[in-house]
Design a protein around this motif. Sequence first.
Motif, PDB file in Angstrom:
ATOM      1  N   ALA A 126     -24.250 -46.305  32.908  1.00  0.00           N
ATOM      2  CA  ALA A 126     -23.830 -47.476  33.695  1.00  0.00           C
ATOM      3  C   ALA A 126     -22.479 -47.220  34.344  1.00  0.00           C
ATOM      4  O   ALA A 126     -22.242 -47.608  35.503  1.00  0.00           O
ATOM      5  CB  ALA A 126     -23.773 -48.713  32.802  1.00  0.00           C
ATOM      6  N   LEU A 127     -21.586 -46.549  33.625  1.00  0.00           N
ATOM      7  CA  LEU A 127     -20.246 -46.261  34.154  1.00  0.00           C
ATOM      8  C   LEU A 127     -20.299 -45.200  35.253  1.00  0.00           C
ATOM      9  O   LEU A 127     -19.443 -45.186  36.144  1.00  0.00           O
ATOM     10  CB  LEU A 127     -19.323 -45.812  33.027  1.00  0.00           C
ATOM     11  CG  LEU A 127     -18.951 -46.920  32.030  1.00  0.00           C
ATOM     12  CD1 LEU A 127     -18.262 -46.341  30.811  1.00  0.00           C
ATOM     13  CD2 LEU A 127     -18.047 -47.964  32.700  1.00  0.00           C
ATOM     14  N   GLU A 128     -21.290 -44.309  35.201  1.00  0.00           N
ATOM     15  CA  GLU A 128     -21.457 -43.341  36.284  1.00  0.00           C
ATOM     16  C   GLU A 128     -21.799 -44.059  37.579  1.00  0.00           C
ATOM     17  O   GLU A 128     -21.360 -43.670  38.661  1.00  0.00           O
ATOM     18  CB  GLU A 128     -22.553 -42.334  35.929  1.00  0.00           C
ATOM     19  CG  GLU A 128     -22.162 -41.336  34.844  1.00  0.00           C
ATOM     20  CD  GLU A 128     -23.314 -40.400  34.501  1.00  0.00           C
ATOM     21  OE1 GLU A 128     -24.315 -40.376  35.265  1.00  0.00           O
ATOM     22  OE2 GLU A 128     -23.224 -39.708  33.480  1.00  0.00           O
ATOM     23  N   ALA A 129     -22.605 -45.123  37.468  1.00  0.00           N
ATOM     24  CA  ALA A 129     -22.982 -45.894  38.656  1.00  0.00           C
ATOM     25  C   ALA A 129     -21.798 -46.676  39.193  1.00  0.00           C
ATOM     26  O   ALA A 129     -21.621 -46.798  40.407  1.00  0.00           O
ATOM     27  CB  ALA A 129     -24.130 -46.837  38.321  1.00  0.00           C
ATOM     28  N   ASP A 130     -20.986 -47.261  38.293  1.00  0.00           N
ATOM     29  CA  ASP A 130     -19.771 -47.976  38.694  1.00  0.00           C
ATOM     30  C   ASP A 130     -18.765 -47.915  37.546  1.00  0.00           C
ATOM     31  O   ASP A 130     -18.958 -48.569  36.517  1.00  0.00           O
ATOM     32  CB  ASP A 130     -20.065 -49.437  39.035  1.00  0.00           C
ATOM     33  CG  ASP A 130     -18.896 -50.099  39.773  1.00  0.00           C
ATOM     34  OD1 ASP A 130     -17.736 -49.749  39.477  1.00  0.00           O
ATOM     35  OD2 ASP A 130     -19.138 -50.936  40.650  1.00  0.00           O
ATOM     36  N   PRO A 131     -17.704 -47.133  37.695  1.00  0.00           N
ATOM     37  CA  PRO A 131     -16.705 -46.978  36.624  1.00  0.00           C
ATOM     38  C   PRO A 131     -16.001 -48.283  36.259  1.00  0.00           C
ATOM     39  O   PRO A 131     -15.322 -48.340  35.231  1.00  0.00           O
ATOM     40  CB  PRO A 131     -15.705 -45.974  37.217  1.00  0.00           C
ATOM     41  CG  PRO A 131     -16.457 -45.268  38.295  1.00  0.00           C
ATOM     42  CD  PRO A 131     -17.399 -46.289  38.861  1.00  0.00           C
ATOM     43  N   ARG A 132     -16.186 -49.332  37.071  1.00  0.00           N
ATOM     44  CA  ARG A 132     -15.512 -50.602  36.786  1.00  0.00           C
ATOM     45  C   ARG A 132     -16.390 -51.576  36.003  1.00  0.00           C
ATOM     46  O   ARG A 132     -16.026 -52.741  35.837  1.00  0.00           O
ATOM     47  CB  ARG A 132     -15.063 -51.257  38.095  1.00  0.00           C
ATOM     48  CG  ARG A 132     -13.957 -50.511  38.806  1.00  0.00           C
ATOM     49  CD  ARG A 132     -13.632 -51.119  40.155  1.00  0.00           C
ATOM     50  NE  ARG A 132     -14.743 -51.007  41.085  1.00  0.00           N
ATOM     51  CZ  ARG A 132     -14.677 -51.353  42.365  1.00  0.00           C
ATOM     52  NH1 ARG A 132     -13.553 -51.845  42.854  1.00  0.00           N
ATOM     53  NH2 ARG A 132     -15.721 -51.213  43.153  1.00  0.00           N
ATOM     54  N   ASN A 133     -17.496 -51.111  35.505  1.00  0.00           N
ATOM     55  CA  ASN A 133     -18.380 -51.986  34.744  1.00  0.00           C
ATOM     56  C   ASN A 133     -17.748 -52.244  33.374  1.00  0.00           C
ATOM     57  O   ASN A 133     -18.006 -51.534  32.397  1.00  0.00           O
ATOM     58  CB  ASN A 133     -19.775 -51.362  34.588  1.00  0.00           C
ATOM     59  CG  ASN A 133     -20.804 -52.366  34.100  1.00  0.00           C
ATOM     60  OD1 ASN A 133     -20.506 -53.239  33.280  1.00  0.00           O
ATOM     61  ND2 ASN A 133     -22.023 -52.250  34.613  1.00  0.00           N
ATOM     62  N   PHE A 134     -16.936 -53.290  33.304  1.00  0.00           N
ATOM     63  CA  PHE A 134     -16.188 -53.579  32.074  1.00  0.00           C
ATOM     64  C   PHE A 134     -17.112 -53.972  30.921  1.00  0.00           C
ATOM     65  O   PHE A 134     -16.754 -53.802  29.750  1.00  0.00           O
ATOM     66  CB  PHE A 134     -15.154 -54.679  32.318  1.00  0.00           C
ATOM     67  CG  PHE A 134     -15.660 -55.909  32.998  1.00  0.00           C
ATOM     68  CD1 PHE A 134     -16.338 -56.895  32.305  1.00  0.00           C
ATOM     69  CD2 PHE A 134     -15.450 -56.093  34.364  1.00  0.00           C
ATOM     70  CE1 PHE A 134     -16.801 -58.032  32.935  1.00  0.00           C
ATOM     71  CE2 PHE A 134     -15.907 -57.232  35.013  1.00  0.00           C
ATOM     72  CZ  PHE A 134     -16.593 -58.206  34.289  1.00  0.00           C
ATOM     73  N   GLN A 135     -18.303 -54.467  31.230  1.00  0.00           N
ATOM     74  CA  GLN A 135     -19.255 -54.789  30.171  1.00  0.00           C
ATOM     75  C   GLN A 135     -19.729 -53.526  29.454  1.00  0.00           C
ATOM     76  O   GLN A 135     -19.912 -53.518  28.227  1.00  0.00           O
ATOM     77  CB  GLN A 135     -20.460 -55.530  30.749  1.00  0.00           C
ATOM     78  CG  GLN A 135     -20.118 -56.876  31.361  1.00  0.00           C
ATOM     79  CD  GLN A 135     -21.342 -57.535  31.966  1.00  0.00           C
ATOM     80  OE1 GLN A 135     -21.965 -58.388  31.369  1.00  0.00           O
ATOM     81  NE2 GLN A 135     -21.697 -57.120  33.180  1.00  0.00           N
ATOM     82  N   ALA A 136     -19.927 -52.443  30.213  1.00  0.00           N
ATOM     83  CA  ALA A 136     -20.341 -51.182  29.609  1.00  0.00           C
ATOM     84  C   ALA A 136     -19.238 -50.627  28.711  1.00  0.00           C
ATOM     85  O   ALA A 136     -19.506 -50.109  27.626  1.00  0.00           O
ATOM     86  CB  ALA A 136     -20.707 -50.176  30.698  1.00  0.00           C
ATOM     87  N   LEU A 137     -17.994 -50.738  29.151  1.00  0.00           N
ATOM     88  CA  LEU A 137     -16.860 -50.279  28.335  1.00  0.00           C
ATOM     89  C   LEU A 137     -16.749 -51.110  27.058  1.00  0.00           C
ATOM     90  O   LEU A 137     -16.483 -50.574  25.976  1.00  0.00           O
ATOM     91  CB  LEU A 137     -15.565 -50.379  29.148  1.00  0.00           C
ATOM     92  CG  LEU A 137     -15.415 -49.354  30.268  1.00  0.00           C
ATOM     93  CD1 LEU A 137     -14.295 -49.753  31.220  1.00  0.00           C
ATOM     94  CD2 LEU A 137     -15.143 -47.964  29.686  1.00  0.00           C
ATOM     95  N   ALA A 138     -16.955 -52.415  27.188  1.00  0.00           N
ATOM     96  CA  ALA A 138     -16.932 -53.283  26.008  1.00  0.00           C
ATOM     97  C   ALA A 138     -18.036 -52.879  25.029  1.00  0.00           C
ATOM     98  O   ALA A 138     -17.832 -52.868  23.808  1.00  0.00           O
ATOM     99  CB  ALA A 138     -17.099 -54.741  26.420  1.00  0.00           C
ATOM    100  N   SER A 174     -24.590 -46.707  28.176  1.00  0.00           N
ATOM    101  CA  SER A 174     -23.352 -47.287  28.717  1.00  0.00           C
ATOM    102  C   SER A 174     -22.636 -46.296  29.628  1.00  0.00           C
ATOM    103  O   SER A 174     -22.103 -46.677  30.688  1.00  0.00           O
ATOM    104  CB  SER A 174     -22.425 -47.704  27.570  1.00  0.00           C
ATOM    105  OG  SER A 174     -22.969 -48.776  26.836  1.00  0.00           O
ATOM    106  N   ASN A 175     -22.621 -45.030  29.244  1.00  0.00           N
ATOM    107  CA  ASN A 175     -21.993 -44.011  30.092  1.00  0.00           C
ATOM    108  C   ASN A 175     -22.742 -43.850  31.411  1.00  0.00           C
ATOM    109  O   ASN A 175     -22.128 -43.609  32.457  1.00  0.00           O
ATOM    110  CB  ASN A 175     -21.930 -42.677  29.351  1.00  0.00           C
ATOM    111  CG  ASN A 175     -20.821 -42.640  28.305  1.00  0.00           C
ATOM    112  OD1 ASN A 175     -19.751 -43.213  28.505  1.00  0.00           O
ATOM    113  ND2 ASN A 175     -21.071 -41.980  27.189  1.00  0.00           N
ATOM    114  N   ILE A 188     -19.396 -49.873  24.613  1.00  0.00           N
ATOM    115  CA  ILE A 188     -19.010 -48.642  23.918  1.00  0.00           C
ATOM    116  C   ILE A 188     -18.029 -48.961  22.794  1.00  0.00           C
ATOM    117  O   ILE A 188     -18.135 -48.443  21.678  1.00  0.00           O
ATOM    118  CB  ILE A 188     -18.389 -47.632  24.905  1.00  0.00           C
ATOM    119  CG1 ILE A 188     -19.461 -47.142  25.889  1.00  0.00           C
ATOM    120  CG2 ILE A 188     -17.753 -46.462  24.164  1.00  0.00           C
ATOM    121  CD1 ILE A 188     -18.918 -46.255  26.996  1.00  0.00           C
ATOM    122  N   GLY A 189     -17.067 -49.851  23.083  1.00  0.00           N
ATOM    123  CA  GLY A 189     -16.096 -50.241  22.070  1.00  0.00           C
ATOM    124  C   GLY A 189     -16.760 -50.890  20.864  1.00  0.00           C
ATOM    125  O   GLY A 189     -16.388 -50.621  19.711  1.00  0.00           O
TER     126      GLY A 189
END
Length: 513
Positions: free
Chosen positions: A447-459, A444-445, A461-462
């Motif tokens: 994925a966030l490096e590629a685009d910090p706005r990937n809300f699915q990746a943040l979800a 997931s991290n 991690i949560g």
Amino acid sequence: DINDSSLLHLSKSISLESQEDLIPVDEPCLRRIHNHLVHQYFSKFNPNEGGHFSPNNVLKYVYPLDRFSSDGNEGIEKNIDSLMKNSNAKLSVSPELQYSCEAIINGIHDIGHRLLLPVLELNKQKSSDDKAVVSLASTLLSSLQSMTIENKRGISSASSPLDLAISSLRRLNQFYAKLIALQWSHDIHKKNENAIDFKLGQTVKHKLFNFRGVVVAWDPKPHMDVSQWDGLQGVDNPNEKPFYHIRPDVNDCIREFGGPRSWRYVCQDNLEPYDLKHGRIELEMELDEEEWGWDTENGRFAPSEEIKFMHAEDVGDNEEAIVETIQKLKDIISDCFLSVQGRGSTAGFYSLDDLFCLLNSVGKLEDATTVQDIIKEVFKEFPDSSLRKQLDAGISELIEGKTKQALETFSDIVAMEPAYGEAWNKKATVHYMLGEREAAIDASNKALEADPRNFQALAGIGLVEMDALNDKEAIAAFQQCLALNPWSMVSARLSICMSRVARTSSSTDNADK
């Protein structure tokens, strides 16, 4: 909230509660409620004053003194009449939102024009008796006209720019979903057509339960585990056999099962042909007239050309032209989505910034869902089309329950292209499903490096942190997700984590005292 209800095992409709049992929700990101009944009472969610749902005209009339009703007790009838007349009035929007709306409306208008050319070229190839080309071209043209004619450039004075932008995105999303469904279904059924004994519209009879029915669809393999189903004990490995969607004869079902049945899901080994000369079957519900007709000459139900194409049945000499046209249309939309990322060939297109501006401005769950779906499709796109197809293959494997195979596919993609953020996100999903916590968070991290706005990746991690009872870490991830996508369903899980942290804090305070 339906997600709260699911997690807490409560009613998902309307709950009557005593005022003494209720407290206000102070956290702004928890104030958006997911429930299909909300639209019956409220016009939209208003982010002002911390966020609240705005009552519709009927509710304002019934509760004229409520703080969110626009007027007091006097002149209500006149006020309601005025509200009704101006319900479609253009809403005031910020300059930023106005710009984003216009960019999206004009961008989708341009997409529609680009998509018209391949469809018109397909239409020219038809012969006088080529029903498939005529039918599919007509369907596609009808969808495109909604993007190019009904939704003209600029902002209509009769509707808000936000409503027009959402409508444009919804039309594009529906068109793209139709292309995906046509191509995916045709490809899957084409690969398995030699294993199929019965055609669409054919009348069949169940060998064991003696009911007759008409074939309306088929799957190469069942979509669920059927090994323990009645009637399959004598079938060798039924989970690997074709299964048919059957609309059964109502009278046969009453005789065999004691009541009518709308459809049956039957293994190919348990079916045999039935000759309608012995009597036409009677269905509980008639087949959709737009999708099915009656072939008087051959005495059988006749599927539409679109359904035949999706099931890889014979649609004439131009089948390959139809397949090529669908791929051309998908390629055009893919290029447009890459342009939204800033990597496509179309200059001056709308951007992800514009989509996120809309996502944070919409006041209805269904509108937010439309924007979310487009953003997710944009995240999937990648300049290397072969990797994009490989991503789709991995998603199909995941849907089919082939978890480890999907993990291998996503791992291969990120090994070849570490910058493909959505491949990392899907890899994280598989790790989570397999209970591999650290690997899921790491992916997931990435994925966030590629685009910090990937809300699915943040979800994601949560979810991992919540399952591990790391509530503070889960709260941080969920809050970041909701900051990007305030309508995300993780709000229900955020609420639970915050409640658990509050209870722990209260218990600690009491122990100290």
